[in-house]
Design an enzyme around this catalytic site. Structure first.
Site, PDB file in Angstrom:
ATOM      1  N   ASP A 149       0.835  -1.199   0.000  1.00  0.00           N
ATOM      2  CA  ASP A 149       0.000   0.000   0.000  1.00  0.00           C
ATOM      3  C   ASP A 149       0.867   1.245   0.000  1.00  0.00           C
ATOM      4  OD1 ASP A 149      -2.400   1.768   0.758  1.00  0.00           O
ATOM      5  OD2 ASP A 149      -3.284  -0.220   0.829  1.00  0.00           O
ATOM      6  N   TYR A 185      -7.367 -11.796 -10.955  1.00  0.00           N
ATOM      7  CA  TYR A 185      -6.426 -12.847 -11.328  1.00  0.00           C
ATOM      8  C   TYR A 185      -6.738 -14.160 -10.597  1.00  0.00           C
ATOM      9  CZ  TYR A 185      -3.504  -9.231 -13.473  1.00  0.00           C
ATOM     10  OH  TYR A 185      -3.029  -8.208 -14.261  1.00  0.00           O
ATOM     11  N   ALA A 211      -7.441  -8.072  -8.454  1.00  0.00           N
ATOM     12  CA  ALA A 211      -8.511  -8.866  -7.847  1.00  0.00           C
ATOM     13  C   ALA A 211      -9.024  -9.973  -8.765  1.00  0.00           C
ATOM     14  CB  ALA A 211      -9.668  -7.953  -7.429  1.00  0.00           C
ATOM     15  N   ASN A 230     -14.022   0.333  -6.633  1.00  0.00           N
ATOM     16  CA  ASN A 230     -15.110   1.221  -6.210  1.00  0.00           C
ATOM     17  C   ASN A 230     -15.884   1.866  -7.356  1.00  0.00           C
ATOM     18  OD1 ASN A 230     -14.249   0.688  -3.639  1.00  0.00           O
ATOM     19  ND2 ASN A 230     -13.160   2.611  -3.385  1.00  0.00           N
ATOM     20  N   HIS A 241      -3.659   5.949   3.582  1.00  0.00           N
ATOM     21  CA  HIS A 241      -4.440   4.812   3.087  1.00  0.00           C
ATOM     22  C   HIS A 241      -3.956   3.492   3.684  1.00  0.00           C
ATOM     23  CE1 HIS A 241      -5.970   1.937  -0.011  1.00  0.00           C
ATOM     24  NE2 HIS A 241      -7.000   2.761  -0.001  1.00  0.00           N
ATOM     25  N   SER A 255     -11.408  -0.917  -0.352  1.00  0.00           N
ATOM     26  CA  SER A 255     -10.078  -0.897   0.259  1.00  0.00           C
ATOM     27  C   SER A 255     -10.118  -1.349   1.710  1.00  0.00           C
ATOM     28  CB  SER A 255      -9.497   0.521   0.212  1.00  0.00           C
ATOM     29  OG  SER A 255      -9.030   0.846  -1.064  1.00  0.00           O
TER      30      SER A 255
END
Length: 430
Positions: free
Chosen positions: A104, A247, A245, A232, A137, A297
């Protein structure tokens, strides 16, 4: 509702949340009014969710105007924890001995709830240390996984004894990362032995990338469970793949709301595996304190925390088995998955208390034969979302305000005309 304290949740929600619900609703209505051009008040967001240029990555974060780095903690227990029988869950595991890699913007280790949760210095691919976070984040993501309990707040991580290692692939002061630095971080985390990797980002413009695909595949072969946010951009309800996401081998997480329904913004698609709370998520911020934010997230680390609990309790289980247990015990929308919430909304206690050995992939529930008396799961319907309710309320407020203005203006005209006629009659009489 295995493991979900439904009645207790409702009761606590009424007692804890109703006090603030009116204020939050008004704040959101004013936000909608401002967005439609009616200026009530304005404040710049602390963190924008805009991503780097094409080929890079963007963050699934809705910025909170109430967030202050180094601010106060939120005293109440967040709804995402109220929905769980915490004592029952933590009686099974707390994440002790398990390390989760967070890829991140970095993780600020100075926050009191994260200071003891960090496992070493981590690694950075941009300027600045891995255990620093100027955007906030990654610090939020890490807190949802493993924030330690402290006095004055009901918030703590899902796996409060797990450790966090930070891989700061983006969010530098002078450099932003991209799919290349993300791929490098995934490689390094898996080579170092990380068995759970959280990625709360997706590539800009939903672009596939061979380097990133290969890095994910190699990490999966090394036995890592990669938990990734679904994205989102789902307000239109249309299906679209996001990466990493989508894969193979990645546990893709959508966001759910307080009603265990898909959050309106959560990306839909056949790749979605499960959903988890992602609305009004309380978590840690740089320096000290907490704030709330929305996004897949923050749904992903909720699932990563549960995965850490399962890894502690069942250290020999493979990544596929851990993912399958999470999917099998989720609150299903039907016999099988759908493109909005996958196999359903995660049920942490059910996942932890089922001691049977899972298969390597989930299976649909058997069909119920006519006349068998079995209960057929009710299909999920896409009702009015919270954002839609807020927009509708804003329209009502605007309509009522305009109506009041018209009434007042009309009354003024009527009074003026009445006075004019009265004066006119008086003049004629005189």
């Amino acid at each position: 509702m295995r493991g979900l304290n439904v009645e207790g949740r409702r009761a606590r929600s009424r007692s804890r949340n109703d006090r603030n619900s009116g204020t939050r609703a008004l704040q959101r209505v004013f936000g909608v009014l401002a967005a439609t051009g009616i200026c009530i008040a304005s404040a710049p967001p602390v963190f924008a969710s805009d991503g780097p240029a094409s080929g890079g990555a963007k963050f699934g974060l809705a910025a909170s105007t109430e967030c202050v780095f180094g601010g106060d903690v939120i005293k109440s227990t967040p709804w995402s924890l109220q929905r769980i029988l915490l004592d029952q869950m933590w009686g099974q595991a707390t994440g002790k001995g398990v390390t989760v890699a967070v890829i991140d913007t970095g993780v600020d280790s100075s926050n009191p709830q994260l200071r003891d949760a960090m496992a070493g210095a981590g690694k950075t691919y941009v300027d600045g240390a891995a255990n620093k976070d100027i955007e906030g984040h990654g610090t939020r993501v890490a807190g949802i996984i493993a924030a330690r309990p402290i006095d004055g707040t009901g918030f703590e991580g899902i796996a409060p004894d797990a450790k966090i290692v930070s891989y700061r692939y983006t969010g530098g002061e002078n450099k932003q990362g991209d799919s290349k630095t993300m791929a490098q971080a995934i490689h390094d985390a898996s080579v170092s032995g990380a068995k759970i990797i959280n990625i709360s980002s997706d590539t800009a413009d939903k672009q596939d990338n061979q380097l990133l695909r290969d890095s994910v595949a190699a990490a999966v072969r090394r036995g890592a469970l990669i938990v990734a946010a679904a994205g989102n951009d789902g307000a239109d309800g249309k299906s679209a793949n996001t990466y990493p996401a989508s894969y193979p081998g990645v546990l893709a997480v959508a966001a759910s709301d307080r009603n265990d329904e898909r959050a309106y913004f959560s990306q839909a698609g056949d790749f979605v595996d499960v959903a988890a709370p992602g609305v009004d998520m309380v978590s840690t911020v740089p320096k000290k304190g907490q704030c709330t934010a929305d996004g897949t997230s923050f749904a992903a680390p909720y699932v990563a925390g549960v995965a850490a609990l399962l890894k502690q309790k069942h250290p020999t289980w493979t990544a596929d088995q851990i993912a399958t247990r999470i999917e099998e015990t989720a609150q299903r929308p039907g016999r099988g998955p759908n493109r909005y919430i996958g196999w359903g909304v995660i049920d942490p206690v059910a996942a932890l208390t089922d001691n049977s050995k899972p298969a390597s992939s989930p299976t649909p529930d058997p069909a119920v034969k006519a006349g068998s008396g079995g209960v057929v799961p009710m299909a999920v319907t896409m009702g009015e979302s919270e954002a839609e309710r807020e927009r509708r309320t804003a329209i009502y407020v605007v309509g009522a305000g305009l109506a009041a203005v018209l009434v007042i203006a009309g009354s003024g005209v009527a009074v003026r005309d009445w006075r004019s006629r009265r004066v006119g009659r008086a003049g004629r009489v005189g």
